[in-house]
Motif scaffolding. Structure first.
Motif, PDB file in Angstrom:
ATOM      1  N   SER A 127     116.684   9.202  49.271  1.00 26.29           N
ATOM      2  CA  SER A 127     115.738   8.423  48.466  1.00 26.29           C
ATOM      3  C   SER A 127     116.479   7.721  47.342  1.00 26.29           C
ATOM      4  CB  SER A 127     114.641   9.314  47.864  1.00 26.29           C
ATOM      5  OG  SER A 127     113.828   8.571  46.977  1.00 26.29           O
ATOM      6  N   GLU A 128     116.226   6.420  47.193  1.00 27.69           N
ATOM      7  CA  GLU A 128     116.798   5.698  46.053  1.00 27.69           C
ATOM      8  C   GLU A 128     116.309   6.282  44.734  1.00 27.69           C
ATOM      9  OE1 GLU A 128     115.764   1.619  46.560  1.00 27.69           O
ATOM     10  OE2 GLU A 128     117.454   1.185  47.876  1.00 27.69           O
ATOM     11  N   ASP A 129     115.088   6.836  44.738  1.00 28.54           N
ATOM     12  CA  ASP A 129     114.515   7.349  43.492  1.00 28.54           C
ATOM     13  C   ASP A 129     115.234   8.587  42.979  1.00 28.54           C
ATOM     14  OD1 ASP A 129     111.353   6.258  42.724  1.00 28.54           O
ATOM     15  OD2 ASP A 129     112.400   5.457  44.438  1.00 28.54           O
ATOM     16  N   PHE A 130     116.049   9.221  43.801  1.00 31.32           N
ATOM     17  CA  PHE A 130     116.839  10.345  43.302  1.00 31.32           C
ATOM     18  C   PHE A 130     117.722   9.912  42.138  1.00 31.32           C
ATOM     19  CE2 PHE A 130     116.708  12.571  47.687  1.00 31.32           C
ATOM     20  CZ  PHE A 130     115.613  13.328  47.298  1.00 31.32           C
ATOM     21  N   MET A 131     118.162   8.641  42.142  1.00 31.77           N
ATOM     22  CA  MET A 131     119.063   8.167  41.091  1.00 31.77           C
ATOM     23  C   MET A 131     118.398   8.222  39.712  1.00 31.77           C
ATOM     24  SD  MET A 131     119.099   4.030  41.676  1.00 31.77           S
ATOM     25  CE  MET A 131     119.760   3.607  40.070  1.00 31.77           C
ATOM     26  N   TRP A 132     117.060   8.145  39.692  1.00 31.62           N
ATOM     27  CA  TRP A 132     116.330   8.199  38.424  1.00 31.62           C
ATOM     28  C   TRP A 132     116.102   9.646  37.969  1.00 31.62           C
ATOM     29  CZ3 TRP A 132     115.687   3.523  36.207  1.00 31.62           C
ATOM     30  CH2 TRP A 132     115.683   2.405  37.040  1.00 31.62           C
ATOM     31  N   HIS A 133     116.303  10.594  38.870  1.00 36.17           N
ATOM     32  CA  HIS A 133     115.958  11.996  38.569  1.00 36.17           C
ATOM     33  C   HIS A 133     117.098  12.942  38.950  1.00 36.17           C
ATOM     34  CE1 HIS A 133     112.059  10.158  38.170  1.00 36.17           C
ATOM     35  NE2 HIS A 133     112.040   9.834  39.439  1.00 36.17           N
ATOM     36  N   ILE A 134     118.306  12.553  38.594  1.00 31.11           N
ATOM     37  CA  ILE A 134     119.494  13.323  38.957  1.00 31.11           C
ATOM     38  C   ILE A 134     119.383  14.777  38.495  1.00 31.11           C
ATOM     39  CG2 ILE A 134     121.949  13.585  38.442  1.00 31.11           C
ATOM     40  CD1 ILE A 134     121.252  11.471  40.573  1.00 31.11           C
ATOM     41  N   HIS A 135     118.844  14.989  37.300  1.00 32.09           N
ATOM     42  CA  HIS A 135     118.782  16.342  36.752  1.00 32.09           C
ATOM     43  C   HIS A 135     117.771  17.218  37.494  1.00 32.09           C
ATOM     44  CE1 HIS A 135     121.497  15.635  33.389  1.00 32.09           C
ATOM     45  NE2 HIS A 135     120.936  14.457  33.259  1.00 32.09           N
ATOM     46  N   GLY A 136     116.944  16.619  38.341  1.00 31.94           N
ATOM     47  CA  GLY A 136     115.995  17.416  39.112  1.00 31.94           C
ATOM     48  C   GLY A 136     116.518  17.869  40.462  1.00 31.94           C
ATOM     49  N   LEU A 137     117.689  17.343  40.882  1.00 33.73           N
ATOM     50  CA  LEU A 137     118.219  17.706  42.198  1.00 33.73           C
ATOM     51  C   LEU A 137     118.505  19.199  42.313  1.00 33.73           C
ATOM     52  CD1 LEU A 137     120.716  14.765  42.929  1.00 33.73           C
ATOM     53  CD2 LEU A 137     118.362  15.024  43.706  1.00 33.73           C
ATOM     54  N   SER A 138     118.851  19.809  41.178  1.00 30.28           N
ATOM     55  CA  SER A 138     119.176  21.242  41.199  1.00 30.28           C
ATOM     56  C   SER A 138     117.980  22.080  41.645  1.00 30.28           C
ATOM     57  CB  SER A 138     119.650  21.693  39.816  1.00 30.28           C
ATOM     58  OG  SER A 138     118.662  21.455  38.837  1.00 30.28           O
ATOM     59  N   LYS A 139     116.765  21.598  41.413  1.00 31.21           N
ATOM     60  CA  LYS A 139     115.574  22.342  41.839  1.00 31.21           C
ATOM     61  C   LYS A 139     115.539  22.473  43.359  1.00 31.21           C
ATOM     62  CE  LYS A 139     111.647  21.454  39.806  1.00 31.21           C
ATOM     63  NZ  LYS A 139     110.474  20.705  39.277  1.00 31.21           N
ATOM     64  N   ILE A 140     115.946  21.394  44.054  1.00 27.01           N
ATOM     65  CA  ILE A 140     115.966  21.429  45.520  1.00 27.01           C
ATOM     66  C   ILE A 140     117.114  22.311  46.007  1.00 27.01           C
ATOM     67  CG2 ILE A 140     116.145  20.039  47.618  1.00 27.01           C
ATOM     68  CD1 ILE A 140     114.975  17.689  46.020  1.00 27.01           C
TER      69      ILE A 140
END
Length: 505
Positions: free
Chosen positions: A109-122
């Protein structure tokens, strides 16, 4: 948390070797890659052990980006339509992994770039052995140019920006961006983190294929998969983009009609190809690349072990100089011709009733408001920006900030139901504005309704009337965005001593 969706239970161990995030950036072949992955997801799982999880009606994992975003980032929130939250999404993902037993899980998802700090949750949900983040990088001037065109073409984003530099983006300091990804994914030694930047080469080599490049990242042969389109999300020509922007700024078009207009422009361009390849000035490109030169040099040295490739070639400079030799009258004539062609298309197809004149424009629709905007203002690339925000709007008063880089003494106007009730200048210090934009200006304002003067047409309204509030940048007439709400006239009268029908200046 609803115990039904407790993610720590019987799906605790899943033995996923790799979790791969594909995080854009926009306009780097992302749509083509996602279309390829979606169309070939069964073969990817069967032959290569790569799971492209449930996309919930999309061809990508936008829903996961929404789930890890900050509250109220997306409005409306598509998760609400699906009736699920992050816990439910995580539970369903674990069920899918447990059932299919993949070696690798791939989320795009391109939108991951806006929410980098949330990737750790996944990551914490899946607990893989290896985490890989794949990011495609495009030379910044081309990324901005293409992003600007895409914003104009998008019916879901009501902006018609003044010029390229106001494009809505994160900072394009790629070196810092990659460092932020790494810093946001800090785990113990049981999880290995790998950041994989790739260069979008299609600007320089039209035979370059984003899907083939992505297959190389996955170590799989593209040739055994279903055929795909090399370019799916093609940009309009510069003059078509400007004609469409004028339509978008002047009229509110329903999404279905807007898409018909865009499709018409593509057909028009096939029959009437434009000689104009770019409207971004060469000097603007040089300023952008000069701004990022130092960080680009670090990027290429540390990640690619080579000299900075994000530079203008002599051939490009010659091309852009040739483009700039074209008479402005000739360019304007082509834009106007396309604008009229759009109107003709609307008339011939009996779509005139869909043309609703736009009566309100907000500052951010013309001047943008993004991390990139703030960065360019702070470093002097943008010098004529106007923006602000209404932070408080209630029965006590209204407060916020307004910044006009061209006029440090700019007036703002407060309106109730379209009627001016106050004119003033920002005069309060806002340390956050000074820091965010690198300016030494008092941009804050705070007004008590006691200071407003209500004219007779407001005073004569029934006491149960709800009043619409607007704060206007006086010079342009653009509305400052913010936390507006309708106010009760009765509640206002309790705060205001009625005065003569005149403005306080």
């Amino acid at each position: 948390m609803n115990k039904k969706y407790e993610v720590k239970g019987r799906y605790k161990v899943m033995n996923v070797q790799e979790l791969i995030f594909h995080a854009g950036i926009p306009k780097t072949g992302t749509t083509a890659i996602q279309d390829f992955l979606y169309c070939n997801k069964d073969k990817l799982l069967r032959d290569y052990g790569i799971l492209y999880p449930n996309t919930y009606g999309y061809n990508n994992h936008f829903i996961y980006a929404v789930a890890i975003s900050k509250p109220n980032y997306y409005s409306p929130n598509p998760l609400e339509k699906l009736g699920i939250g992050f816990e439910e999404l995580a539970f369903k993902l674990k069920e899918e992994i447990q059932e299919l037993k993949p070696d690798k899980v791939l989320l795009s998802s391109e939108d991951f770039m806006w929410h980098i700090h949330g990737l750790s949750k996944i990551v914490e949900v899946i607990k893989p052995i290896i985490v890989k983040v794949v990011v495609y990088l495009r030379r910044q001037d081309n990324a901005i140019n293409s992003g600007y065109n895409e914003l104009v073409k998008s019916d879901g984003i009501p902006v018609f920006l003044k010029s390229f530099l106001y494009t809505l983006y994160i900072s394009l300091n790629y070196y810092e961006f990659l460092k932020n990804i790494k810093n946001s994914l800090r785990f113990d030694d049981s999880i290995s983190i790998s950041i994989i930047p790739r260069i979008y080469y299609r600007d320089f080599d039209k035979s370059w294929d984003a899907v083939e490049d992505f297959c190389d990242v996955l170590s799989i042969p593209k040739s055994v998969f279903t055929e795909h389109k090399n370019e799916i999300n093609v940009s309009l020509s510069p003059t078509s983009t400007e004609a469409l922007k004028r339509i978008k700024e002047k009229y509110l078009l329903p999404p279905g009609i807007f898409k018909k207009v865009v499709s018409f422009l593509y057909e028009y361009e096939r029959e009437n190809p434009s000689k104009i390849k770019t409207l971004m000035p060469l000097e603007e490109r040089k300023k952008i690349l000069g701004h990022y030169r130092e960080s680009n040099e670090k990027l290429f040295r540390e990640y690619f072990d080579r000299e900075n490739q994000f530079v203008l070639s002599k051939e490009e400079e010659e091309l852009y100089r040739e483009q700039e030799k074209m008479q402005k009258k000739e360019i304007e004539a082509e834009i106007e011709k396309k604008y009229k062609a759009i109107i003709d298309f609307i008339v011939k197809n009996s779509l005139v009733n869909s043309l609703t004149p736009r009566v309100t424009i907000y500052t951010h629709q013309k001047y943008g408001m993004s991390e990139l905007t703030r960065e360019f203002i702070k470093h002097g690339l943008i010098t004529d920006w106007i923006g602000g925000h209404v932070d408080v709007c209630n029965e006590e008063g209204i407060a916020g900030w307004l910044l006009d880089l061209e006029d440090k003494d700019a007036y703002f106007m407060v309106k109730l139901n379209g009627t001016p009730v106050y004119i003033g200048k920002p005069n309060l210090e806002r340390k956050d504005v000074k820091e965010n934009f690198g300016v030494d200006v008092n941009a804050g304002f705070k007004i008590s309704w006691k200071d407003a003067k209500l004219p007779e047409d407001i005073l004569n309204l029934p006491d149960d009337t709800e009043l619409e509030v607007e704060v206007i940048h006086e010079r342009t007439g653009y509305i400052i965005p913010g936390n507006y709400k309708r106010l009760s006239k009765r509640a206002l009268l309790e705060k205001i001593i009625p005065q003569k029908d005149e403005l306080k200046i």
